[in-house]
Enzyme design. Structure first.
Site, PDB file in Angstrom:
ATOM      1  N   ASP A 127       0.805  -1.224   0.000  1.00  0.00           N
ATOM      2  CA  ASP A 127       0.000   0.000   0.000  1.00  0.00           C
ATOM      3  C   ASP A 127       0.843   1.281   0.000  1.00  0.00           C
ATOM      4  O   ASP A 127       0.363   2.350  -0.335  1.00  0.00           O
ATOM      5  CB  ASP A 127      -0.933   0.029   1.222  1.00  0.00           C
ATOM      6  CG  ASP A 127      -2.029  -1.016   1.111  1.00  0.00           C
ATOM      7  OD1 ASP A 127      -2.046  -1.763   0.117  1.00  0.00           O
ATOM      8  OD2 ASP A 127      -2.870  -1.096   2.043  1.00  0.00           O
ATOM      9  N   ARG A 171      -5.776  -0.518   0.868  1.00  0.00           N
ATOM     10  CA  ARG A 171      -6.848  -0.514   1.868  1.00  0.00           C
ATOM     11  C   ARG A 171      -7.382   0.894   2.093  1.00  0.00           C
ATOM     12  O   ARG A 171      -8.566   1.129   2.067  1.00  0.00           O
ATOM     13  CB  ARG A 171      -6.306  -1.122   3.166  1.00  0.00           C
ATOM     14  CG  ARG A 171      -7.349  -1.432   4.187  1.00  0.00           C
ATOM     15  CD  ARG A 171      -6.872  -2.399   5.238  1.00  0.00           C
ATOM     16  NE  ARG A 171      -5.469  -2.228   5.592  1.00  0.00           N
ATOM     17  CZ  ARG A 171      -4.807  -3.059   6.392  1.00  0.00           C
ATOM     18  NH1 ARG A 171      -5.419  -4.105   6.895  1.00  0.00           N
ATOM     19  NH2 ARG A 171      -3.548  -2.860   6.691  1.00  0.00           N
ATOM     20  N   GLU A 187      -7.063   7.029 -18.535  1.00  0.00           N
ATOM     21  CA  GLU A 187      -7.890   8.213 -18.812  1.00  0.00           C
ATOM     22  C   GLU A 187      -8.533   8.782 -17.553  1.00  0.00           C
ATOM     23  O   GLU A 187      -8.866   9.964 -17.505  1.00  0.00           O
ATOM     24  CB  GLU A 187      -9.010   7.861 -19.806  1.00  0.00           C
ATOM     25  CG  GLU A 187      -8.574   7.819 -21.264  1.00  0.00           C
ATOM     26  CD  GLU A 187      -7.633   6.671 -21.571  1.00  0.00           C
ATOM     27  OE1 GLU A 187      -7.915   5.545 -21.111  1.00  0.00           O
ATOM     28  OE2 GLU A 187      -6.622   6.893 -22.255  1.00  0.00           O
ATOM     29  N   ARG A 252       0.038  -8.979  -4.977  1.00  0.00           N
ATOM     30  CA  ARG A 252       0.891  -9.162  -3.797  1.00  0.00           C
ATOM     31  C   ARG A 252       2.006 -10.179  -4.021  1.00  0.00           C
ATOM     32  O   ARG A 252       2.995 -10.191  -3.286  1.00  0.00           O
ATOM     33  CB  ARG A 252       0.040  -9.611  -2.602  1.00  0.00           C
ATOM     34  CG  ARG A 252      -0.733  -8.501  -1.938  1.00  0.00           C
ATOM     35  CD  ARG A 252      -0.423  -8.397  -0.466  1.00  0.00           C
ATOM     36  NE  ARG A 252      -0.835  -9.579   0.229  1.00  0.00           N
ATOM     37  CZ  ARG A 252      -1.953  -9.683   0.957  1.00  0.00           C
ATOM     38  NH1 ARG A 252      -2.750  -8.645   1.086  1.00  0.00           N
ATOM     39  NH2 ARG A 252      -2.263 -10.790   1.554  1.00  0.00           N
TER      40      ARG A 252
HETATM   41  P1  ADP Z   1      -0.142  -4.724   8.143  1.00  0.00           P
HETATM   42  O1  ADP Z   1       0.979  -4.886   9.106  1.00  0.00           O
HETATM   43  O2  ADP Z   1       0.179  -5.250   6.784  1.00  0.00           O
HETATM   44  O3  ADP Z   1      -0.710  -3.317   8.141  1.00  0.00           O
HETATM   45  P2  ADP Z   1      -2.405  -5.581   9.784  1.00  0.00           P
HETATM   46  O4  ADP Z   1      -3.024  -4.237   9.875  1.00  0.00           O
HETATM   47  O5  ADP Z   1      -3.299  -6.762   9.620  1.00  0.00           O
HETATM   48  O6  ADP Z   1      -1.334  -5.685   8.595  1.00  0.00           O
HETATM   49  O7  ADP Z   1      -1.533  -5.792  11.102  1.00  0.00           O
HETATM   50  C1  ADP Z   1      -0.764  -6.966  11.257  1.00  0.00           C
HETATM   51  C2  ADP Z   1      -0.839  -7.430  12.664  1.00  0.00           C
HETATM   52  O8  ADP Z   1      -0.242  -6.464  13.531  1.00  0.00           O
HETATM   53  C3  ADP Z   1      -2.236  -7.610  13.234  1.00  0.00           C
HETATM   54  O9  ADP Z   1      -2.834  -8.804  12.803  1.00  0.00           O
HETATM   55  C4  ADP Z   1      -1.933  -7.625  14.722  1.00  0.00           C
HETATM   56  O10 ADP Z   1      -1.365  -8.867  15.099  1.00  0.00           O
HETATM   57  C5  ADP Z   1      -0.854  -6.547  14.824  1.00  0.00           C
HETATM   58  N1  ADP Z   1      -1.459  -5.255  15.171  1.00  0.00           N
HETATM   59  C6  ADP Z   1      -2.190  -4.452  14.378  1.00  0.00           C
HETATM   60  N2  ADP Z   1      -2.620  -3.349  15.056  1.00  0.00           N
HETATM   61  C7  ADP Z   1      -2.133  -3.473  16.324  1.00  0.00           C
HETATM   62  C8  ADP Z   1      -2.208  -2.676  17.508  1.00  0.00           C
HETATM   63  N3  ADP Z   1      -2.903  -1.526  17.543  1.00  0.00           N
HETATM   64  N4  ADP Z   1      -1.566  -3.114  18.620  1.00  0.00           N
HETATM   65  C9  ADP Z   1      -0.878  -4.280  18.609  1.00  0.00           C
HETATM   66  N5  ADP Z   1      -0.774  -5.078  17.512  1.00  0.00           N
HETATM   67  C10 ADP Z   1      -1.372  -4.696  16.383  1.00  0.00           C
HETATM   68  O1  F6P Z   2      -2.364  -4.027   3.270  1.00  0.00           O
HETATM   69  C1  F6P Z   2      -2.060  -4.718   2.112  1.00  0.00           C
HETATM   70  C2  F6P Z   2      -3.305  -5.231   1.449  1.00  0.00           C
HETATM   71  O2  F6P Z   2      -2.881  -5.973   0.330  1.00  0.00           O
HETATM   72  C3  F6P Z   2      -4.327  -4.164   1.077  1.00  0.00           C
HETATM   73  O3  F6P Z   2      -3.993  -3.493  -0.117  1.00  0.00           O
HETATM   74  C4  F6P Z   2      -5.584  -4.975   0.972  1.00  0.00           C
HETATM   75  O4  F6P Z   2      -6.727  -4.190   1.238  1.00  0.00           O
HETATM   76  C5  F6P Z   2      -5.416  -6.014   2.052  1.00  0.00           C
HETATM   77  O5  F6P Z   2      -4.026  -6.125   2.292  1.00  0.00           O
HETATM   78  C6  F6P Z   2      -5.970  -7.359   1.697  1.00  0.00           C
HETATM   79  O6  F6P Z   2      -5.860  -8.185   2.800  1.00  0.00           O
HETATM   80  P1  F6P Z   2      -6.113  -9.763   2.804  1.00  0.00           P
HETATM   81  O7  F6P Z   2      -4.859 -10.387   2.332  1.00  0.00           O
HETATM   82  O8  F6P Z   2      -6.386 -10.058   4.238  1.00  0.00           O
HETATM   83  O9  F6P Z   2      -7.228 -10.043   1.874  1.00  0.00           O
END
Ligand code: ADP
Ligand code: F6P
Length: 319
Positions: A127, A171, A187, A252
């Site tokens: 992202d 996302r 476009e 991905r």
């Molecule tokens: P990404 O790291 O790709 O943004 P996620 O948003 O799913 O993916 O976060 C990955 C993991 O990080 C979550 O499944 C959780 O285990 C941990 N995480 C996310 N937010 C928090 C938070 N506020 N505090 C602690 N751990 C977190």
């Molecule tokens: O954060 C990376 C991402 O690939 C986003 O672009 C997308 O919305 C999401 O993860 C998809 O998540 P999942 O693999 O849980 O479907």
């Protein structure tokens, strides 16, 4: 430091494996042992540990995904669960942890740091929404896939004289859609960062069609949720023969580009060096092609914003 640990968390991205290779090789050269925890924070809490040797990461540079696997583990937001993770690290004699992941994973990393675990993070998310780095691991590979896909769709769009609405991932960030649209000369573009006018786009493309444009490509970022509405407007207002392609998870995967491999090598080596220097609670990133070290606090307090020129470009395509 005698032993460090590493995990990959959240959405996987190309470049995670070259980074793991770099971390293991850099550490082993300094006689530091490396533990890998499988499946992100879930595996950390459950103690799903493997020993990582040179052999473990042999051939990893060219492989997409993550050899340590990953997971979404929302329970990690609970302090009690974070403390269990800290106890696992202590039990395994681990002096420092490297977390490779996106924005959510960085929140987890900061939570661990706050309860006394030395942590360094590496930004990895297609992202490209993480403050403190110009580009995260996997973005370049993903963009190359997106551009190749849009180029292919253009072949069939032009042959049939159709409009294609192409949805990219993101996302809550429009970076992939925007750069994908720029690089292919789309476009129209719909991203969350810029106000858009779906009916206006449909009307403009109708006019352009009447003036001789044979086909149209409209790129939509997943986070807007506007794909279906855009497609309907093209059918009803522009009267185009319209198709929708959701690029989805193919964005991905795939072998990391040279850029993502080199970024992984650089950030992996720097993360190890940073931990060995006794610095933690920071993310290692790339700003202006130089390594930049930024505290978790600063990274998480800021929202990454698109550059001015990018926004100008997006605005022109959004109406
Ligand atoms: P990404 O790291 O790709 O943004 P996620 O948003 O799913 O993916 O976060 C990955 C993991 O990080 C979550 O499944 C959780 O285990 C941990 N995480 C996310 N937010 C928090 C938070 N506020 N505090 C602690 N751990 C977190
Ligand atoms: O954060 C990376 C991402 O690939 C986003 O672009 C997308 O919305 C999401 O993860 C998809 O998540 P999942 O693999 O849980 O479907």
């Amino acid at each position: 430091m005698k032993r460090i640990a590493v995990l990959t968390s959240g959405g996987d991205s190309a470049g995670m494996n070259p980074t793991l290779k770099s971390i293991v090789e850099e550490s082993r050269r300094d006689n530091i042992s490396v533990t890998g925890f499988l499946r992100g924070y879930l595996g950390l809490v459950k103690g799903m540990a493997i020993e990582m040797y040179y052999k473990t990461v042999s051939g990893a540079a060219r492989r997409g995904g993550t050899l340590l696997k990953t997971s979404r583990f929302p329970e990690f937001e609970k302090v009690l669960i974070q403390k269990q993770a800290a106890a696992v690290l202590q039990k395994n004699g681990i002096d420092g942890l490297i977390v490779i992941g996106g924005d959510g994973s960085l929140h987890g990393a900061m939570a661990l740091e706050l309860i006394g675990v030395p942590v360094v993070a590496i930004p990895a998310s297609i992202d490209n929404d993480i403050y403190g780095t110009d580009i995260a691991l996997g973005v370049d590979t993903s963009l190359n896939t997106i551009v190749r896909s849009i180029d292919s769709i253009k072949d069939t769009a032009s042959s049939h004289g159709r409009a294609f609405v192409i949805e990219t991932m993101g996302r809550s960030s429009g970076y992939l859609a925007l750069v994908g649209a720029m690089a292919t000369g789309a476009e129209a573009l719909i991203i969350p960062e810029v106000q858009y006018d779906i009916k206006g786009i449909a009307g403009r493309l109708k006019n352009e069609h009447e003036r001789g444009r044979e086909y149209s490509i409209i790129v939509v970022a997943e986070g807007t949720g506007a794909t279906a509405e855009m497609s309907d407007a093209l059918k009803t207002i522009s009267k185009f023969d319209t198709r929708v392609t959701v690029l989805g998870h193919l964005q991905r995967g795939g072998s990391p580009t040279v850029f993502d491999r080199m970024l992984g090598f650089r950030l992996g080596a720097q993360a190890v060096k940073t931990l060995l220097d006794g610095i933690s609670g920071v993310m290692v990133g790339l700003v202006g092609n130089r390594i930049a070290i930024t505290s978790f606090r600063e990274v998480l307090a800021h929202k990454k914003i698109l550059g001015e020129r990018y926004v100008e470009y997006a605005k022109r395509l959004a109406c």
